[in-house]
Design an enzyme around this catalytic site. Structure first.
Site, PDB file in Angstrom:
ATOM      1  N   ASP A   1      25.089  15.797   0.596  1.00  7.93           N
ATOM      2  CA  ASP A   1      25.430  16.317   1.925  1.00  7.93           C
ATOM      3  C   ASP A   1      26.940  16.376   2.130  1.00  7.93           C
ATOM      4  O   ASP A   1      27.662  15.531   1.604  1.00  7.93           O
ATOM      5  CB  ASP A   1      24.775  15.429   2.995  1.00  7.93           C
TER       6      ASP A   1
ATOM      7  N   ASN B   1      15.890  23.364   6.083  1.00  6.92           N
ATOM      8  CA  ASN B   1      17.118  24.148   5.921  1.00  6.92           C
ATOM      9  C   ASN B   1      16.922  25.648   6.148  1.00  6.92           C
ATOM     10  O   ASN B   1      17.900  26.392   6.274  1.00  6.92           O
ATOM     11  CB  ASN B   1      17.755  23.900   4.538  1.00  6.92           C
TER      12      ASN B   1
HETATM   13  C1  IPE Z   1      19.639  17.219   3.926  1.00  5.13           C
HETATM   14  O1  IPE Z   1      20.873  17.600   4.453  1.00  5.13           O
HETATM   15  C2  IPE Z   1      19.148  18.223   2.960  1.00  5.13           C
HETATM   16  C3  IPE Z   1      19.971  18.503   1.781  1.00  5.13           C
HETATM   17  C4  IPE Z   1      21.091  17.918   1.428  1.00  5.13           C
HETATM   18  C5  IPE Z   1      19.458  19.514   0.925  1.00  5.13           C
HETATM   19  P1  IPE Z   1      20.992  18.282   5.879  1.00  5.13           P
HETATM   20  O2  IPE Z   1      22.447  18.496   6.102  1.00  5.13           O
HETATM   21  O3  IPE Z   1      20.135  19.486   5.957  1.00  5.13           O
HETATM   22  O4  IPE Z   1      20.427  17.163   6.852  1.00  5.13           O
HETATM   23  P2  IPE Z   1      20.548  16.983   8.429  1.00  5.13           P
HETATM   24  O5  IPE Z   1      20.127  18.279   9.059  1.00  5.13           O
HETATM   25  O6  IPE Z   1      21.991  16.680   8.732  1.00  5.13           O
HETATM   26  O7  IPE Z   1      19.657  15.828   8.754  1.00  5.13           O
HETATM   27  C1  IPE Z   2      24.421  19.908   1.963  1.00  4.90           C
HETATM   28  O1  IPE Z   2      25.603  20.180   2.640  1.00  4.90           O
HETATM   29  C2  IPE Z   2      23.883  21.118   1.234  1.00  4.90           C
HETATM   30  C3  IPE Z   2      22.634  21.659   1.783  1.00  4.90           C
HETATM   31  C4  IPE Z   2      21.958  21.164   2.780  1.00  4.90           C
HETATM   32  C5  IPE Z   2      22.114  22.825   1.127  1.00  4.90           C
HETATM   33  P1  IPE Z   2      25.585  20.751   4.119  1.00  4.90           P
HETATM   34  O2  IPE Z   2      25.581  22.241   4.035  1.00  4.90           O
HETATM   35  O3  IPE Z   2      24.494  20.149   4.915  1.00  4.90           O
HETATM   36  O4  IPE Z   2      26.991  20.251   4.631  1.00  4.90           O
HETATM   37  P2  IPE Z   2      27.351  19.755   6.102  1.00  4.90           P
HETATM   38  O5  IPE Z   2      26.411  18.627   6.429  1.00  4.90           O
HETATM   39  O6  IPE Z   2      27.184  20.915   7.008  1.00  4.90           O
HETATM   40  O7  IPE Z   2      28.769  19.315   5.972  1.00  4.90           O
HETATM   41 MG    MG Z   3      24.403  18.490   6.085  1.00  6.73          MG
END
Ligand code: IPE
Ligand code: IPE
Ligand code: MG
Length: 249
Positions: free
Chosen positions: A20, A68
C-alpha cells in the site's frame, strides 16, 4: 489447524504483504497515481527476489482487492494493463529462480486474455520447486470464506457430507492457499493499520507488522527489518510464555 511455532530468530516461511501507498508516493512527488503503481512494480520485483534469496517458502502479495473496482475507471484500467505487462515481463525471472507463480481471487471479471495469461503462467511455473509467489488479484477474504462455505453446501446437498461434520479443519481444506504453510508474517506498508479484507481466515495466528514506508520505497533492508521484528516475537498459540520456552528448550 497446523501452525508451527517459531523460536526467536527464525525466519517466517510464508509472508503476506499488502503493498500500500503507491498513490501517496506519486502524490508526494506531484505525479499522477499511475507513476506510483509503476514504481510499485519495482518494489515488488525487489521484494520477491529478496524473499527467494532469503529462502522463504511462499509470499502472497495483495495486488488488487475485490473493493478496488471502486476506484476511478481509468486507474482500474491502468492497473489491469500493468498486471498483464508485468505478468509477461516477469516470467523469465521467475523461471530462472525456480519460483512458482499462482493467483488467488475471483478471476471471472478479468478479460479472457488476462485469464489465459494467468493460466499459462501458472502452468509454466507449476513444476518449479522454489518459492511460491501468490498474487492476490480481485481477492477478498470474505469471498474466500464464502467460496469454502458454498463448496461444503454442495457436498451437503449431494448427501456426501453431514452438516455436523463441518468443522474448522474442513473449512480450512476448502479455503485458498490451504496447501501452503499459513502466513507467519503479515506486512502492510503505507501506514494504515487494517486488513482491508485480505486473508481473513488464513491470518488467525499471523504476526502483524505495519510500517509507514510507502510501497515504492520498500526494499530489501525494509523486508529484513520486518523479519527481525518477527524473529523477536514469541508466538504462543494460546499457551503461556513459560510453556513455549520449555518446548523450545
Ligand atoms: C488494499 O489497499 C489492497 C491492495 C493493496 C491491493 P487499499 O489501499 O485498497 O486499502 P484501503 O481502501 O485503504 O483499506
Ligand atoms: C496500493 O497502493 C496499490 C493498490 C491498491 C492497487 P494505493 O493505490 O492504495 O496507494 P494509496 O493508498 O492511495 O497511497
Ligand atoms: Mg491504499
Amino acid at each position: 489447524m497446523s501452525s508451527s511455532d517459531s523460536t526467536p530468530g527464525t525466519l517466517p516461511r510464508h509472508v503476506a504483504i499488502i503493498m500500500d501507498g503507491n498513490g501517496r508516493w506519486a502524490k508526494n512527488r506531484k505525479l499522477p497515481r499511475p507513476f506510483g503503481h509503476r514504481e510499485g512494480v519495482k518494489a515488488l520485483r525487489r521484494v520477491v527476489q529478496h524473499g527467494i534469496d532469503r529462502g522463504l517458502d511462499a509470499m502472497t502479495l495483495f495486488a488488487f482487492s475485490s473493493e478496488n473496482w471502486r476506484r476511478p475507471a481509468l486507474e482500474v484500467k491502468l492497473l489491469m494493463e500493468l498486471f498483464s505487462v508485468v505478468l509477461r515481463s516477469e516470467m523469465k525471472r521467475l523461471m530462472d529462480n525456480n519460483a512458482r507463480l499462482r493467483f488467488v481471487g475471483d478471476r471471472t471479471p478479468f478479460s479472457p486474455r488476462l485469464r489465459e495469461a494467468m493460466i499459462q503462467a501458472e502452468e509454466t511455473t507449476g513444476r518449479n520447486t522454489g518459492m511460491t509467489v501468490v498474487i492476490a488479484a480481485n481477492y477478498g477474504g470474505r469471498w474466500d470464506i464464502a467460496n469454502a462455505a458454498r463448496e461444503l453446501a454442495v457436498e451437503v446437498a449431494a448427501g456426501r457430507l453431514q452438516p455436523e461434520d463441518i468443522d474448522a479443519g474442513l473449512i480450512q481444506r476448502h479455503i485458498s492457499l490451504a496447501d501452503l504453510p499459513e502466513p507467519d508474517l503479515f506486512i502492510r506498508t503505507g501506514g494504515e493499520e487494517r486488513i482491508s479484507n485480505f486473508l481473513l481466515w488464513q491470518m488467525a495466528y499471523t504476526e502483524f507488522y505495519f510500517t509507514d514506508c510507502l510501497w515504492p520505497d520498500f526494499d530489501e533492508a525494509a523486508l529484513d527489518a520486518a523479519f527481525d521484528s518477527f524473529g523477536r516475537r514469541q508466538r504462543r498459540f494460546g499457551r503461556t510464555g513459560d510453556q513455549v520456552e520449555q518446548r523450545g528448550a
